[in-house]
Design a protein around this motif. Structure first.
Motif: not given
Lengths: 169, 127
Positions: A22-38, A138-146
């Motif tokens: 999840q921590s890796i994904a947080d960094d990737v989302w901020t850097s690649l997907v965009g500021d404020g994208e969670v 190892c699984r991270v179940d998440a949502q992006w923009r719902g």
């Protein structure tokens, strides 16, 4: 071969905490997907049809890092990745490329968190590959923009057409 | 200033390219090391080459070695831009001749800082 690897390798839950993914994904989302994208770590129901991109890790632990979502979400991710200079029309190959690069960056950082040395394969995309062993997952179940999005680190995914490489007994 | 962005992902080429263009660079792109060598052999000599590691045909480490072995390309600054983040891999890349190393994911600010360290940040870009 993959059965042999699965038998001898340490299962991924012993090596990697979902919080690290999840921590890796947080960094990737901020850097690649965009500021404020969670990427919000709250699961939503899986859609009927999904697409995946993954990279293989080969080393003391063998398996794959897989990103899975539905097609509209993959297209929206692509638009975000290409935000600076989006093409007029997003082609399917743009989506495969962008989702593959997300898997590549996630996979590279997951590889760094695992015992090494390991090598990283090139990104692949297609139907979601099955997780062959529930205990090596190892699984991270998440949502992006719902919308539904999962990241799995799963042991010993058989390579496409692996049966062609099997040595007959 | 001129930059050559070498990555098998078109999305990543666009991301890196657009960051560099925002800093005032003119950029060209290549999808793997062999294609990048072709660009150099055409006579396009960039100030900076941003090089991914894992690529088909010719990977980034092979490209770095090839460039460093050719005195005609001595002026090209090589920066690895890759997900390979283990210490041993960084050492391998630097030993092969890379000048800097950037781990994906990265931000435009991180790229700006690396360029400043290399003396490759145009003067009009503020730190």
């Amino acid at each position: 071969m993959s059965e042999l690897l699965s038998r001898v390798q340490e299962p991924i839950p012993n090596l990697l905490d979902p919080a690290i993914v999840q921590s890796i994904a947080d960094d990737v989302w901020t850097s690649l997907v965009g500021d404020g994208e969670v990427l919000v770590p709250l699961p939503v129901p899986a859609p009927e049809v999904t697409v995946s991109a993954w990279v293989q890790i080969t080393g003391p632990w063998c398996g794959a890092v897989v990103v899975t979502c539905d097609e509209p979400t993959a297209k929206a991710l692509t638009e975000c990745l290409l935000r600076a200079r989006p093409p007029v029309v997003i082609e399917p190959e743009d989506v495969a490329d962008a989702l593959g690069e997300l898997a590549n960056v996630l996979g590279g950082n997951v590889k760094a968190a695992l015992p090494g040395p390991s090598t990283l394969g090139l990104p692949e995309t297609g139907p979601t590959p099955p997780a062959t062993r529930p205990d090596d997952l190892c699984r991270v179940d998440a949502q992006w923009r719902g919308q539904y999005l999962t990241i799995t680190v799963q042991g010993a995914v058989p390579a496409p057409h692996a049966e062609r490489n099997e040595v007959p007994l | 200033m001129r930059a050559l962005v070498i990555d098998d992902s078109r999305a990543m080429r666009r991301i890196v390219g657009s960051i560099l263009e925002d800093f005032g660079y003119e950029t060209r792109q290549a999808g793997h090391g062999r294609e990048a060598l072709d660009v150099l052999e055409e006579g396009y000599l960039p100030d900076l080459a941003c090089v991914d590691w894992n690529m088909p045909v010719m990977d980034g480490l092979q490209f770095v070695s090839a460039v460093r072995s050719n005195p005609a390309y001595r002026s090209v600054t090589l920066m690895m831009v890759t997900t390979e983040s283990e210490h041993g891999q960084i050492v391998r890349a630097l030993a092969a001749g890379a000048h800097e190393y950037m781990i994906k994911p990265f931000t435009a600010d991180a790229m700006r800082d690396k360029l400043a360290l290399l003396g490759l940040l145009p003067q009009e870009v503020t730190l």
